[in-house]
Scaffold this motif. Structure first.
Motif, short mmCIF file in Angstrom:
data_model
loop_
_atom_site.label_atom_id
_atom_site.label_comp_id
_atom_site.label_asym_id
_atom_site.label_seq_id
_atom_site.Cartn_x
_atom_site.Cartn_y
_atom_site.Cartn_z
N GLY A 7 -0.13 -8.77 10.33
CA GLY A 7 0.52 -9.16 11.57
C GLY A 7 -0.15 -8.62 12.83
O GLY A 7 0.25 -8.96 13.95
N LYS A 8 -1.15 -7.79 12.67
CA LYS A 8 -1.79 -7.22 13.87
C LYS A 8 -2.84 -8.18 14.43
O LYS A 8 -3.57 -8.83 13.67
N ALA A 29 -8.88 -9.08 5.32
CA ALA A 29 -8.42 -8.92 3.93
C ALA A 29 -7.11 -8.13 3.88
O ALA A 29 -6.33 -8.26 2.94
N GLU A 30 -6.88 -7.30 4.91
CA GLU A 30 -5.64 -6.51 4.96
C GLU A 30 -4.60 -7.14 5.88
O GLU A 30 -3.65 -6.48 6.33
N GLY A 31 -4.80 -8.45 6.23
CA GLY A 31 -3.74 -9.21 6.88
C GLY A 31 -3.81 -9.35 8.39
O GLY A 31 -2.90 -9.92 8.99
N ALA A 32 -4.88 -8.85 9.03
CA ALA A 32 -4.96 -8.97 10.49
C ALA A 32 -5.46 -10.34 10.91
O ALA A 32 -6.17 -11.02 10.17
N VAL A 228 -10.29 0.00 9.24
CA VAL A 228 -8.97 -0.45 8.78
C VAL A 228 -7.95 0.69 8.90
O VAL A 228 -6.83 0.49 9.39
N TYR A 229 -8.35 1.89 8.50
CA TYR A 229 -7.45 3.05 8.60
C TYR A 229 -7.02 3.27 10.06
O TYR A 229 -5.83 3.44 10.36
N LEU A 230 -8.00 3.25 10.97
CA LEU A 230 -7.68 3.52 12.38
C LEU A 230 -6.87 2.38 13.01
O LEU A 230 -6.08 2.62 13.92
N ALA A 231 -7.09 1.17 12.54
CA ALA A 231 -6.33 0.02 13.05
C ALA A 231 -4.89 0.03 12.53
O ALA A 231 -3.98 -0.48 13.18
#
Ligand code: NAD
Length: 252
Positions: A7-8, A29-32, A228-231
């Protein structure tokens, strides 16, 4: 684990290739939802078509274009959660070799762009309660070389600029976190072409590898995972920090 940034809405500069392209892939891949920008229109559009993200043309040194892009993101997505200031150039040369014009060009692309990106994006991020800004520095900002006067010092400036902006956002309580990343030498197409352009590419490849105590160059995914971690909200207590992922280069 999937959906770590679901959703980001992410705006990522210099996404056509290298670390920016790899980070885009990992974020998607993680949905952004990712919008990449680049000065290289053909490569930017090709990457966007390949990955299935949006592309906007941008020279990150152009303040008017920054303002237009942020307005466009607000109009099309209604919010901005993550800004990745990835675009940069490497300008080689010692204090003796480099011209004042080339020194300034390096700072304009590598430092001014980050100032402008943060300045343009923070008000929109704050409107929806905050977000995460990821500014690309380099291990070269910690470990100077005689032949990288402009790049070394520009990347060091990114770390301190990031800290100042992070403290401003914390004081404003606007919910925006700002961190920098400091990769070691990562085997991107850009680094491949630098290696290929040297008189003895095999020797250069070996030298680049052993410069890092871990004994090899990094892979683009090594940095994409950090982005990805920081986002994501997993890093919600991190701000103003330089994240060093460099195989030990900075401490050698
Ligand atoms: N590759 C490495 O070993 C390494 C190491 C440490 C830090 N970094 C940093 O990581 C980031 C990405 O590195 P990379 O190797 O993937 O770089 P790259 O050169 O492969 O990609 C950078 C992208 O930025 C774009 N760009 C350049 N100038 C621009 C401008 N004025 N406006 C918009 N886009 C522009 C380029 O077209 C390119 O697509 C940079 O900030 C770099 O300094 C890279």
């Amino acid at each position: 684990m999937a959906g770590r940034v679901a959703g980001k809405v992410v705006l990522l500069t210099g996404g056509a290739m290298g670390l920016g392209k790899a980070a885009t892939k990992a974020l998607m891949a993680e949905g952004a939802t990712v919008i990449i920008t680049d000065i290289d229109e053909a490569a930017g559009r090709a990457t966007a078509a390949e990955l299935g993200c949006d592309y906007l043309h941008q020279d990150v040194t152009d303040w008017a274009r920054w303002q237009a892009i942020i307005a466009e993101v607000e109009a099309s997505h209604g919010r901005l959660d993550v800004l990745v200031n990835n675009a940069a150039i490497t300008v080689f040369g010692s204090i003796a070799d480099i011209s004042p014009e080339d020194f300034k060009r390096c700072y304009t692309v590598d430092v001014d762009s980050i100032f402008m990106g943060c300045k343009a994006a923070i008000p929109l991020m704050a409107k929806s309660g905050g977000g995460s800004i990821i500014n690309f520095s380099s291990a070269a900002g910690n470990k100077p070389s005689p032949d990288l006067a402009a790049y070394n010092s520009a990347k060091a400036a990114v770390v301190t600029l990031t800290k100042s902006i992070a403290l401003y956002c914390a004081r404003e309580k606007n919910g925006v976190r700002v961190n920098s990343v400091q990769p070691g030498t990562i085997l991107t197409p850009n680094v491949e072409s630098v290696i290929a352009g040297t008189p003895d590419p095999d020797a250069t490849r070996a030298a680049f590898s052993i410069a890092q105590p871990i004994g090899r160059m990094g892979e683009v995914e090594d940095i994409a995972h950090l982005v990805v971690y920081l986002a994501s909200d997993e890093s919600k207590f991190a701000t103003g920090a330089p994240f060093i992922v460099d195989g030990g280069l900075s401490i050698a």
